[in-house]
Design an enzyme around this catalytic site. Sequence first.
Site, PDB file in Angstrom:
ATOM      1  CB  CYS A 109     -11.859 -13.546  22.976  1.00 24.61           C
ATOM      2  SG  CYS A 109     -11.866 -12.087  21.911  1.00 24.61           S
ATOM      3  CG  HIS A 151      -5.881 -12.527  22.590  1.00 25.77           C
ATOM      4  ND1 HIS A 151      -6.523 -13.729  22.696  1.00 25.77           N
ATOM      5  CD2 HIS A 151      -6.856 -11.586  22.494  1.00 25.77           C
ATOM      6  CE1 HIS A 151      -7.837 -13.531  22.667  1.00 25.77           C
ATOM      7  NE2 HIS A 151      -8.063 -12.229  22.540  1.00 25.77           N
ATOM      8  CD  GLU A 152      -6.098  -7.783  23.119  1.00 24.70           C
ATOM      9  OE1 GLU A 152      -6.838  -7.179  22.324  1.00 24.70           O
ATOM     10  OE2 GLU A 152      -6.528  -8.665  23.895  1.00 24.70           O
TER      11      GLU A 152
END
Length: 187
Positions: A109, A151-152
Amino acid sequence: MIEVPPSQRMRDIGVVQRGAEILAVRAEALALPAEREDAEWLVGELFAAMERIATAHDFSGKGMGLAAPQLGLGQAVAVVKPAGTGPIVLINPRITARSDESDEQYEGCLSFFDVRGMVSRPLCVTVETTAQDGSTVSTVYERGPARLVQHEIDHLEGILYTDRMGPGVEPIPVERYRRTGRAWEYQ
């Protein structure tokens, strides 16, 4: 010469780092088409930041994503650039279906780039987004793009990948992570 830690490089580029309140709250949806200019500006800011980030790290193996909260902006907009394909713009994204089949892969990240963590995610997701004209668009993503998109979307919901890691599983320092920059492997 002292090497700058990866998270410091991201901070210097303008990426908000772990511990910032904005990373823990749900982003605000945009009302389209009324807020079209705002959406276009946000997407432009995300693309510009991704260009700066790409000068600090090679993401060609897996791709990269960036959500507005990672730039300190509280709107539900993210951009994903999967490896080998064009960019994906996510405005007000919402996962509407997930496959039962999942796998575990290491994720990183930009908001805490010094570690990587093993995360289980569905191999296929269906995502609804809002188009600039206010219509709803539904798209299916699989494997690597599905992982990046999830993830986003998590960022837009105030969730970090470490929140998705299994009990007792801890991130590992990037120095111990030997697969940096290589594509995720799927069978």
